[in-house]
Scaffold this active site. Structure first.
Site, mmCIF file in Angstrom:
data_model
loop_
_atom_site.group_PDB
_atom_site.id
_atom_site.type_symbol
_atom_site.label_atom_id
_atom_site.label_comp_id
_atom_site.label_asym_id
_atom_site.label_seq_id
_atom_site.Cartn_x
_atom_site.Cartn_y
_atom_site.Cartn_z
ATOM 1 N N GLY A 84 37.956 32.335 44.812
ATOM 2 C CA GLY A 84 37.875 33.626 45.261
ATOM 3 C C GLY A 84 36.412 33.832 45.482
ATOM 4 N N SER A 104 34.589 34.298 48.288
ATOM 5 C CA SER A 104 33.933 34.751 49.628
ATOM 6 C C SER A 104 33.420 36.090 49.627
ATOM 7 C CB SER A 104 35.178 34.563 50.740
ATOM 8 O OG SER A 104 36.120 35.557 50.044
ATOM 9 N N ASN A 132 38.783 33.002 39.425
ATOM 10 C CA ASN A 132 38.353 34.472 39.892
ATOM 11 C C ASN A 132 39.326 35.080 40.802
ATOM 12 O OD1 ASN A 132 36.260 36.818 40.227
ATOM 13 N ND2 ASN A 132 36.629 35.627 42.233
ATOM 14 N N SER A 152 41.095 41.554 33.264
ATOM 15 C CA SER A 152 40.476 43.025 33.753
ATOM 16 C C SER A 152 40.964 43.877 32.571
ATOM 17 C CB SER A 152 41.405 43.604 34.823
ATOM 18 O OG SER A 152 41.398 45.042 34.968
ATOM 19 N N TYR A 178 49.669 44.667 38.652
ATOM 20 C CA TYR A 178 48.217 43.936 38.204
ATOM 21 C C TYR A 178 48.096 43.819 36.741
ATOM 22 C CZ TYR A 178 43.310 43.766 38.789
ATOM 23 O OH TYR A 178 41.804 43.218 38.621
ATOM 24 N N THR A 189 49.629 41.154 35.446
ATOM 25 C CA THR A 189 49.244 39.679 35.659
ATOM 26 C C THR A 189 47.775 39.587 34.697
ATOM 27 O OG1 THR A 189 47.785 40.432 37.656
ATOM 28 C CG2 THR A 189 50.047 39.647 38.004
ATOM 29 N N ILE A 223 34.347 47.837 38.983
ATOM 30 C CA ILE A 223 33.202 47.013 39.544
ATOM 31 C C ILE A 223 33.235 47.652 41.115
ATOM 32 C CG2 ILE A 223 32.022 44.904 39.836
ATOM 33 C CD1 ILE A 223 32.470 45.592 36.933
#
Ligand code: NAP
Length: 244
Positions: free
Chosen positions: A9, A11, A87, A139, A152, A155, A185
């Site tokens: 991840g 990009s 990530n 997180s 989320y 996970t 963030i």
């Protein structure tokens, strides 16, 4: 040659900042992307133009064949992956009662199965060399849970469990496994939030602002460095003090 790093991840956001930091410090760097080809290739070519070494490689981290092909490309180009930064992730806010089973499976398959597949692909080389570093991105919601982000949060809690257990298992083989659990963030992942919601999140953060991708990248870089040589199985929290 400095240890090679593969960042999933990469990009945009935290992954891109991490890839840039490693590359700027002389690490051969693999930037993984799934949908965002252009920014990943652009970043790799900027790194190469400024004297670094980087390649961009497409793989949906939830697809076993694509992950295998990505590690083959990394091995061919750089001889192996010494530092793996897991990530890549997806997130969507919704009431738990509105999450259907397909979304549940898809989110687990990117956020957790992706880490499983990348760790499995990276470990044989690390075990042979008796060294290696894995950094998994969780997180703070994986630590305390968030309303409207049950899926989320689940996970990201799994990521912490995976980190702690794998660290125990591969520590005797000289491999460190750690976790970074950021607070809020300023990235595209939060771009659906209104300015008022973002202000409220900043106000709830003791440092009174959102974090930057570069600040999370710094924590990841530290964990991969020799300065963290006696740290494994830990969760490091660049969260501005949001949770303690
Ligand atoms: P982001 O800006 O949304 O970027 C997500 C990255 O993951 C993109 O590069 C995307 O690439 C990639 N990705 C998504 N699905 C993928 C797949 N199936 N295979 C490969 N790559 C995939 O997110 P971010 O804010 O930088 O978050 C990075 C990490 O930090 C995530 O693990 C996230 O959960 C965690 N985190 C973020 C925050 C925050 O407030 N931003 C807070 C705590 C934790 P493509 O576009 O190419 O698909």
């Amino acid at each position: 040659m400095k240890p090679t790093v593969l960042v999933t991840g990469a990009s945009r956001g935290i992954g891109l900042a991490t890839a840039r930091l490693f590359a700027a410090n002389g690490h051969p760097t693999v930037l993984n992307y799934n949908c965002s080809r252009e920014p990943a290739f652009q970043a790799a070519s900027e790194i190469n133009a400024s004297g670094g070494m980087a390649i961009a490689v497409k793989a949906d981290v939830s697809e076993p064949e694509e992950v295998a092909a990505m590690f083959e490309a990394a091995n061919e180009q750089f001889g192996g992956v010494d530092i793996l930064v897991n990530n890549a992730a997806i997130a969507r806010q919704s009431l738990f009662t509105d999450v259907d089973y397909d979304e549940w499976r898809r989110t687990f398959s990117v956020n957790v199965d992706g880490m499983f597949l990348c760790c499995k692909a990276a470990l044989p080389y690390m075990l042979r060399g008796h060294r290696g570093n894995i950094i998994n991105i969780s997180s703070m919601w994986g630590q305390v849970g968030a309303s409207c982000e049950v899926l989320y949060s689940a996970t990201k809690a799994a990521v912490i469990g995976l980190t702690k257990a794998l660290a125990q298992e591969v520590g005797p083989s000289g491999i460190r496994v750690n976790c970074v659990a950021p607070g809020v963030i300023d990235t595209e992942m939060n771009s659906h939030l209104s300015p008022d919601d973002l202000r409220a999140l900043a106000d709830n953060t003791p440092l009174m602002r959102l974090g930057t991708p570069e600040e999370v990248a710094g924590a990841i870089y530290f964990l991969a460095s020799d300065n963290a040589s006696f740290i494994t199985g830990q969760v490091i929290c660049p969260n501005g003090g949001y949770i303690t």
